[in-house]
Scaffold this active site. Structure first.
Site, PDB file in Angstrom:
ATOM      1  CB  VAL A  23      -8.248   5.806  -6.926  1.00 50.77           C
ATOM      2  CG1 VAL A  23      -9.106   6.989  -6.528  1.00 50.77           C
ATOM      3  CG2 VAL A  23      -6.807   5.987  -6.536  1.00 50.77           C
TER       4      VAL A  23
ATOM      5  NE  ARG B 124      -2.140  13.165   5.785  1.00 51.67           N
ATOM      6  CZ  ARG B 124      -1.845  13.101   4.497  1.00 51.67           C
ATOM      7  NH1 ARG B 124      -0.578  13.023   4.118  1.00 51.67           N
ATOM      8  NH2 ARG B 124      -2.788  13.092   3.588  1.00 51.67           N
TER       9      ARG B 124
ATOM     10  CB  ALA C  43     -11.647  10.624  -6.396  1.00 51.73           C
TER      11      ALA C  43
ATOM     12  CD1 TRP D 127      -3.347   9.927   4.527  1.00 51.52           C
ATOM     13  CD2 TRP D 127      -3.455   7.710   4.246  1.00 51.52           C
ATOM     14  NE1 TRP D 127      -3.635   9.674   3.210  1.00 51.52           N
ATOM     15  CE2 TRP D 127      -3.705   8.338   3.008  1.00 51.52           C
ATOM     16  CE3 TRP D 127      -3.471   6.314   4.316  1.00 51.52           C
ATOM     17  CZ2 TRP D 127      -3.970   7.622   1.853  1.00 51.52           C
ATOM     18  CZ3 TRP D 127      -3.728   5.603   3.164  1.00 51.52           C
ATOM     19  CH2 TRP D 127      -3.969   6.257   1.939  1.00 51.52           C
TER      20      TRP D 127
ATOM     21  CD  GLN E  86      -5.733  16.102   0.841  1.00 50.90           C
ATOM     22  OE1 GLN E  86      -6.744  15.643   1.365  1.00 50.90           O
ATOM     23  NE2 GLN E  86      -4.613  15.432   0.751  1.00 50.90           N
TER      24      GLN E  86
ATOM     25  CG  HIS F  15      -7.468  11.536   3.384  1.00 50.60           C
ATOM     26  ND1 HIS F  15      -7.049  10.399   2.758  1.00 50.60           N
ATOM     27  CD2 HIS F  15      -8.363  11.120   4.313  1.00 50.60           C
ATOM     28  CE1 HIS F  15      -7.651   9.347   3.289  1.00 50.60           C
ATOM     29  NE2 HIS F  15      -8.439   9.757   4.229  1.00 50.60           N
TER      30      HIS F  15
END
Lengths: 686, 323
Positions: free
Chosen positions: B249, B192, B291, B151, B206, B166
């Site tokens: 995740v 970004r 997610a 990122w 997003q 994000h």
């Protein structure tokens, strides 16, 4: 990273699936294969190794291990036994590590009897598949080992080292090193270096020093396979701007058991060209060996998280194929609510596996996500709570598009050059991408003016709106708010643009259920500071609802317009949308229309030019009583036929009762009161 | 009766109202034949009167009716004639209706919001100016870790703030204030720090999704995402999950959708990492969740066949007026 299919095949006795088929298997279970390219007798696979597996899979051996699990084949280990390599016989070199955290393991062999030569053809071929030009047997081996096993190696010419000591420490500010590629670097305080008795000889983990490099007359070498601290290598590589293949591998860390394996393999390869080389000294500084990891899992949780019904046997199979060891904790018996419980021994090369969820991912991906059947979630049926901001935002957009305005999205950052348009400090980026994106926008107006300027080439009349976040600092507070702007320009708006945009603002607020608002020509010091500069000083108003600022309306200041190169005039209204959505109201009470006819009377007043319409309205309202239902300004005129400095205001006065038909006598009475009050203001009623 | 037929014929041959009036007068006017005959009926004998009077009365009635009929025929054909004179060229263009245009990203967001709302997801939003904690630390992305390099971030001067990279921080912010079951989407603008080209820009939109309950699973995620993509792109899309990595995740996957050009990467997703639950103040032993994050610009570009992401932020009316 690019992988050679033939190289991967060399780890197996059985033949691998065809390249395309292998790519498909890897993509679905391990890593995405972005491309398969035929190259001579080989195929090159471009595999996108995930960042959490860079520590073990940026090498052919790592990917071969994945393939072994996916195809259920047995892996041949390329490393020979240590016994064949001979004993150490001399003590030529002493290595010291200043701070153990810089280098958790330092392994090196001093090798005598080296003769620099060309590598054998098969090594050259492998290097060619990695687009690496062959250089010499020693240098080629260091590259080969990195691509095969993932361990970066470095070779020093032993005879070029001053003294018998090497020291590993952090560089000091101002120290310099010329690296193998001939470039000179100013080493910062984060770089790990190796020095001999008189100078720096290696930028550890990143690039070797030119002063001790291998050349055609090299006879004794130090093969170094160390592990350096990942975070420091990352920082130093970033700061120095050198991202070598070795540095990338160090940044992600790797299995600390790898260095001796890598050196054994290196010696084995060296013997292909130098059969008589001798290891005369082995150095291995490894004060706190890597601990093995154990993780408890139970079959119930595995199946619950994946939404599957995978058997204990199948889970065991999958994990063992991946090199995990399994011990049953429940003696093979099923426990209520847990199923079967296991301890999983994590292989040393799997630094990414720390928790049960990591183990479950291994089971899930090898089992195959395509084999997991979708199951609709179960839960209480509830209507989701409405998001008020989202609701009103959508309503506001519909109103504006109904007025004929088109929606734009601009960047949240504005150019450095626009700072001077604001009388308050803007929020500045530390690392803007360019001067064009230096500050966060405090208002939406600049973006919309930019759009008007660029669209003027193609359209005469332009009506735009935007909704978006704005940012500014108020005292110590950083504020992020949502604003809503609409702006218009065009030939037909030249004279009445202000009233047009004001009319839209008026209807906009009413349609959002906000009725208690007014346009205030007085700008407080605060108003002046935050948005006064943007507007024509004599054609602007603050919009207040419940006496609070909710926005402003006005003609854009000609100085601002000329900066954007906009000709003509632009009128706009910008609102604080957080305040609008908080005040907006969906409830609405119906008013029954009166059954009785309305009586319309006109009245014209001659007032001084500076008199505001609102003053006349207030005067009329002060005496008119409830029967005057509406006042409508239908003409505002100044100029010819009127005395100098005066203007004429003409109103329709609409009288109506909801109880009876009004007589002209009743209306006359009110009219004479109105006339009287207007005349008391020294205005001429005409 | 022969007499009547002759008169009717005469009436119906009248070509305008004036001629018709002449015919009427000829029979029923002051000196009209039938009028005169009726007036002179008193001169007849009782017997003749009895026979002749009803005949004449009926003849008068018939004539009157026929004249009336003919007169309305003549009137309506005259009006028709007049309308024909008001001919318009219907192939000339209509008057331009001045309705505004909603931005394509707005339209995609509204569509996506609608689908998820119907699936029971609440819409929540979070700040674009974020702290390092919400954007990275709480999402299991440690400081000085290579995973943070994915990122590229815009940082604020002299502040501990950044432009969110994000929409995932909204997960943490929401869980801090709410207990499961959780079913939310969080659409919004993200940033970004990277060179822009036709498919990358320094800002984009997003949509984050989060569902947490006692036993959420990968199988549940597959059902939800399949339903969403099917509703967005039309019936029965074909999707596949393949392994991927996002620090917040575990397991993590990428969702591909089958399209005319083969498999297309649509979104990243996974099961909420226990460290993320911990950071939000949940006990990870008690909860499971999934997610996902979808790039809305990409969806708009796919749906409308837009070939350059930068058009979305250009404010070019030649582009915007097409939506």
């Amino acid at each position: 990273m690019k992988f050679s299919y033939n190289w991967l095949q060399s780890f197996f006795s059985e033949s691998l699936p065809e390249p395309e088929k292998l790519a498909e298997l890897l993509t679905m279970h391990s890593f995405e294969v972005e491309e398969v390219e035929k190259k001579d007798e080989d195929h090159i696979l471009a595999i996108d190794i995930l960042p959490n597996r860079a520590h073990d899979c940026l090498s052919h051996l790592g990917v071969a291990k994945e393939i072994a699990a996916l195809t259920d084949s047995k892996l041949k280990n390329p490393s020979p036994g240590l016994a064949r390599l001979g004993r150490e016989s001399k003590k030529l070199l002493q290595v010291d590590i200043q701070d153990k955290s810089l280098c958790p393991r330092y392994t090196a062999y001093v090798v005598e009897g080296v003769k620099i030569a060309d590598s054998p053809e098969w090594i050259k071929e492998r290097l060619a598949s990695m687009n690496q030009k062959p250089i010499s047997n020693i240098v080629d081996i260091t590259n080969y080992i990195m691509w095969e096993l993932g361990q970066p190696l470095h070779a020093f010419d032993f005879d070029k080292i001053n003294g018998a000591n090497m020291n590993i420490r952090l560089a000091k500010q101002g120290e310099k090193l010329e690296t193998l590629d001939g470039a000179a670097h100013d080493l910062g305080a984060d770089a790990i270096i190796i020095e001999d008795e008189s100078r720096i000889i290696d930028l550890a983990g990143i690039k070797g020093g030119a002063n001790t490099q291998i050349d055609s007359s090299t006879k004794t070498i130090i093969f170094q396979a160390a592990i350096f601290d990942a975070a420091r290598i990352r920082k130093a590589a970033q700061k120095l701007g050198i991202k070598t293949d070795a540095a990338v591998r160090y940044m992600h860390g790797f299995d600390q058991n790898l260095p001796p394996q890598a050196l054994e393999r290196a010696i084995e390869l060296l013997r292909e060209t130098n059969p008589k080389v001798k290891i005369v000294q082995k150095i291995d500084i490894y004060p706190s060996p890597q601990k093995s990891k154990k993780i408890a899992i139970d079959t119930r949780y595995v199946n619950s998280l994946l939404g599957t019904d995978i058997s204990k046997k199948k889970m065991k199979q999958i994990l063992e194929k991946l090199g995990f060891g399994l011990t049953s904790l429940t003696g093979g018996f099923k426990i209520k609510d847990l199923g079967f419980k296991f301890t999983v021994d994590v292989p040393a090369y799997r630094l990414d596996i720390d928790a049960a969820q990591d183990v479950i991912e291994e089971i899930g991906r090898i089992y195959g996500y395509e084999n997991i059947k979708p199951i609709a979630p179960q839960g209480t049926l509830a209507v989701p709570r409405r998001n008020e901001q989202v609701f009103w935002r959508s309503r506001a957009r519909d109103i504006l598009s109904g007025f004929g305005f088109s929606e734009v999205y601009n960047y949240s950052m504005i150019p450095k050059s626009q700072e001077e348009d604001y009388a308050f400090p803007l929020l500045e980026l530390t690392n803007p991408i360019s001067d064009e994106f230096q500050y966060l926008r405090p208002w939406l107006m600049h973006g919309v003016l930019k759009n008007i300027a660029s669209n003027k080439k193609y359209f005469e009349a332009i009506k735009l709106f935007e909704i978006g976040r704005v940012f500014f600092q108020e005292g110590e507070d950083i504020r992020e708010e949502e604003n809503f702007i609409f702006a218009l320009t065009g030939k037909e708006n030249a004279a009445n643009g202000f009233y047009e945009v004001k009319g839209y603002a008026d209807e906009f607020l009413k349609k959002l259920g906000i009725n208690d608002f007014y346009f205030d020509p007085t700008f407080s010091e605060e108003d002046e500071k935050y948005h006064g500069l943007l507007l024509h000083p004599a054609r602007r108003a603050i919009i207040r609802a419940d006496n609070n600022f909710v926005g402003f309306v006005g003609e854009v200041h000609p100085d601002i317009l000329s900066k954007f190169g906009v000709e003509g005039k632009v009128y706009c209204a910008e609102f604080n949308f957080d305040k609008i959505s908080a005040a907006a109201e969906e409830e609405h009470i119906y008013q029954k229309p009166s059954k009785y006819p309305e009586v319309v009377r006109d009245i014209a007043v001659l007032v001084p030019r500076g008199t505001m319409v609102v003053e006349a309205l207030n005067a009329i309202n002060s005496v008119s009583g409830p029967l005057l239902r509406d006042i409508d300004l239908f003409d505002m005129f100044e100029g010819e036929n009127l005395p100098e400095g005066m203007k004429n205001l003409a109103f329709h006065l609409i009288f109506q009762s909801d109880k009876k038909t009004l007589t002209s006598q009743e209306v006359d009475e009110i009219m004479s009161k109105i006339t009287k009050v207007l005349e008391e203001n020294l205005w001429e009623v005409r | 009766m022969e007499e009547l037929d002759k008169i009717k014929k005469e009436i119906n041959s009248a070509s305008d109202l004036k001629e018709l009036d002449g015919i009427y007068k000829k029979y029923l006017g002051k000196k009209g034949e039938v009028a005169l005959a009726l007036r002179s009926i008193g001169d007849l004998s009782e017997r003749e009167k009895k026979e002749r009077a009803p005949q004449l009365q009926s003849l008068k009635k018939e004539i009157e009716e026929e004249v009336l009929k003919r007169s309305s025929e003549l009137k309506s054909s005259g009006a028709e004639e007049a309308l024909r004179g008001e001919w318009l060229d219907v192939t000339a263009p209509g008057k331009k209706a001045e309705l505004g245009h909603l931005h394509p990203l707005t339209q995609i967001q509204q569509k996506v919001n609608e689908i998820f709302s119907s699936l029971g997801f609440e819409i929540v939003e979070g700040p674009e100016l974020e702290t390092e904690w919400y954007n990275f630390d709480a999402l299991n992305i440690p400081k000085d870790h290579p995973s943070r390099d994915i990122w590229d971030t815009f940082w604020m001067q002299d502040k501990e703030l950044l432009l969110r990279t994000h929409t995932s921080p909204v997960q943490i912010r929401h869980m801090e204030k709410h207990q499961p079951p959780i079913r939310i989407i969080a659409p919004g603008r993200v940033f970004r720090h990277e060179a822009s080209d036709a498919s990358h820009d320094i800002q984009f939109y997003q949509l984050e999704g989060l569902m947490v309950d006692k036993d959420m699973s990968v199988a549940n995620f597959k059902a939800v995402i399949n339903e969403f993509l099917s509703q967005l792109f039309g019936e029965n899309v074909k999707i596949r999950l393949r392994p991927s990595f996002f620090p917040f995740v575990e397991p993590g996957f990428e969702v591909d959708m089958y399209g005319p050009k083969g498999w297309m990467e649509m979104l990243g997703a996974g099961m909420v990492h226990p460290n993320v639950f911990k950071a939000a103040g949940y006990n990870p032993v008690n909860w499971q969740g999934f997610a996902f994050g979808i790039g809305l610009d990409r969806i708009a570009m796919m749906k409308y066949k837009i070939d350059d992401i930068r058009l979305l932020y250009s404010g070019d009316l030649r582009f915007l007026k097409q939506f």
